[in-house]
Design an enzyme around this catalytic site. Structure first.
Site, PDB file in Angstrom:
ATOM      1  N   ASP A  36       0.818  -1.209   0.000  1.00 42.16           N
ATOM      2  CA  ASP A  36       0.000   0.000   0.000  1.00 42.16           C
ATOM      3  C   ASP A  36       0.850   1.257   0.000  1.00 42.16           C
ATOM      4  O   ASP A  36       2.046   1.225   0.277  1.00 42.16           O
ATOM      5  CB  ASP A  36      -0.843   0.031   1.288  1.00 42.16           C
ATOM      6  N   LYS A  58      -3.167   3.997  -3.299  1.00 41.20           N
ATOM      7  CA  LYS A  58      -3.765   5.116  -4.047  1.00 41.20           C
ATOM      8  C   LYS A  58      -2.670   6.095  -4.430  1.00 41.20           C
ATOM      9  O   LYS A  58      -1.855   6.481  -3.605  1.00 41.20           O
ATOM     10  CB  LYS A  58      -4.781   5.840  -3.156  1.00 41.20           C
ATOM     11  N   MET A 171      -7.675   9.626   9.116  1.00 38.61           N
ATOM     12  CA  MET A 171      -8.383  10.048   7.900  1.00 38.61           C
ATOM     13  C   MET A 171      -9.337  11.204   8.185  1.00 38.61           C
ATOM     14  O   MET A 171     -10.469  11.225   7.689  1.00 38.61           O
ATOM     15  CB  MET A 171      -9.148   8.857   7.282  1.00 38.61           C
TER      16      MET A 171
HETATM   17  C1  LIG Z   1      -6.534   3.730   5.918  1.00 38.30           C
HETATM   18  S1  LIG Z   1      -5.971   4.311   7.459  1.00 38.30           S
HETATM   19  C2  LIG Z   1      -4.880   2.995   7.859  1.00 38.30           C
HETATM   20  C3  LIG Z   1      -4.412   3.000   9.282  1.00 38.30           C
HETATM   21  C4  LIG Z   1      -3.384   1.947   9.559  1.00 38.30           C
HETATM   22  N1  LIG Z   1      -3.939   0.634   9.378  1.00 38.30           N
HETATM   23  C5  LIG Z   1      -2.763   2.058  10.936  1.00 38.30           C
HETATM   24  O1  LIG Z   1      -2.965   1.172  11.783  1.00 38.30           O
HETATM   25  O2  LIG Z   1      -2.022   3.013  11.156  1.00 38.30           O
HETATM   26  C6  LIG Z   1      -4.859   5.564   6.913  1.00 38.30           C
HETATM   27  C7  LIG Z   1      -4.766   6.713   7.907  1.00 38.30           C
HETATM   28  O3  LIG Z   1      -3.876   6.394   8.957  1.00 38.30           O
HETATM   29  C8  LIG Z   1      -3.205   7.562   9.378  1.00 38.30           C
HETATM   30  N2  LIG Z   1      -1.761   7.387   9.176  1.00 38.30           N
HETATM   31  C9  LIG Z   1      -1.145   6.273   8.763  1.00 38.30           C
HETATM   32  N3  LIG Z   1       0.195   6.443   8.754  1.00 38.30           N
HETATM   33  C10 LIG Z   1       0.419   7.698   9.193  1.00 38.30           C
HETATM   34  C11 LIG Z   1       1.581   8.461   9.432  1.00 38.30           C
HETATM   35  N4  LIG Z   1       2.803   7.963   9.240  1.00 38.30           N
HETATM   36  N5  LIG Z   1       1.432   9.727   9.893  1.00 38.30           N
HETATM   37  C12 LIG Z   1       0.224  10.243  10.125  1.00 38.30           C
HETATM   38  N6  LIG Z   1      -0.916   9.570   9.910  1.00 38.30           N
HETATM   39  C13 LIG Z   1      -0.829   8.301   9.469  1.00 38.30           C
HETATM   40  C14 LIG Z   1      -3.763   8.709   8.561  1.00 38.30           C
HETATM   41  O4  LIG Z   1      -4.867   9.260   9.247  1.00 38.30           O
HETATM   42  C15 LIG Z   1      -4.193   7.992   7.314  1.00 38.30           C
HETATM   43  O5  LIG Z   1      -5.152   8.731   6.592  1.00 38.30           O
END
Ligand SMILES: C[S@@+](CC[C@H](N)C(=O)[O-])C[C@H]1O[C@@H](n2cnc3c(N)ncnc32)[C@H](O)[C@@H]1O
Length: 255
Positions: A36, A58, A171
């Site tokens: 991803d 994406k 998100m």
């Molecule tokens: C589809 S969700 C997936 C979350 C993921 N499974 C997790 O446990 O972190 C994606 C969201 O996770 C958050 N996110 C993931 N990695 C991030 C990072 N390195 N910094 C800030 N936000 C992050 C953001 O809000 C992003 O839009």
């Protein structure tokens, strides 16, 4: 050819050092890696050269694989090549649709394994200095999505806004105005908020303020996804030294 298998691997929040040893072991035995946008591509180096590495995240302005296409890829590639590793940002089971992928594979008789990951929901605030719970400040935490499948915020956010728990929203950058308006209507315009972008990477940056001014502050700082929103008194622990990215070369930058 090896028997078909799907391993869901949590890639962690972005820093390639934040994957588990089990995750690395799974990558080492992969025949295919489907990864991803939020999984750091540096992790692909753990997979053998012969393994097919396929991006299914994406990308702005380009066609992105739908969940149905990804499900089909998982099953067809597992039957064709053997071990498919599905490398997903953070933890695969937190807002990552990992549950659906496991279900689809099991329904096709494919062996499955889940290897947890370090979720951005806890690690991104923590790496910015914010413990999501703190004995004297907040004893519990709610983790929510800022967007529902219908587009706006979820009804759960209204419940969360009434709670005294720390609230972590993933998100949520695109629905910040709605989030602020829900908290404001609960009389919480003064509540501290932090937004942390690209947490754990060299391009990590953050902004903090109160419900009443966070929209302006984040617009000025041009905060964009991926970002975690943290709401509650624990925000006072935000480490100011982590606010701005200090490196111009963003080797670990997320797509
Ligand atoms: C589809 S969700 C997936 C979350 C993921 N499974 C997790 O446990 O972190 C994606 C969201 O996770 C958050 N996110 C993931 N990695 C991030 C990072 N390195 N910094 C800030 N936000 C992050 C953001 O809000 C992003 O839009």
């Amino acid at each position: 050819m090896r028997p078909p298998k799907l391993t869901l691997v949590g890639a962690g929040p972005g820093d390639p050092g934040l994957i588990t040893l089990k995750g690395i072991e799974a990558l080492r035995t992969a025949d295919v890696v489907l990864y991803d946008a939020l999984a750091n591509p540096a992790l692909l180096d753990h997979a053998p050269q012969h393994a097919r590495k396929i991006f299914v995240g994406k990308r702005k302005d380009l066609h992105s694989a739908t969940q149905e296409e990804i499900n089909t890829l998982i099953t067809s590639l597992a039957f064709k090549y053997g071990h498919v590793v599905r490398l997903k940002g953070g933890d695969p089971f937190l807002m990552g649709r990992g549950g659906e992928e496991i279900e689809v594979a099991r329904a096709m008789g494919i062996e499955t394994e889940y290897i947890p990951g370090v979720s951005s929901a806890l690690a991104v605030p923590g790496l910015a200095g914010i413990p999501v719970t703190h004995r004297d400040v907040s004893k519990s935490v709610w983790i929510l999505s800022g967007t529902s499948s219908s587009g706006g915020v979820t009804e759960d956010l209204k419940l969360a806004a009434r709670s005294s728990a720390t609230v972590v929203i993933l998100m949520g950058v695109s629905t910040l105005q709605e989030i602020v308006s829900i908290y404001t209507s609960e009389g919480k315009a003064g509540l501290p908020v932090a937004i942390i972008q690209n947490g754990s990477t060299e391009s990590q940056r953050s902004v903090s303020g109160r419900m009443s001014n966070i929209i302006d502050l984040s617009a000025k700082a041009q905060i964009a996804a991926p970002a975690v929103i943290v709401i509650g008194d624990v925000v006072r622990f935000l480490d100011p030294s982590t606010k701005e990215a200090t490196h111009s070369e963003n080797k670990n930058q997320l797509r």
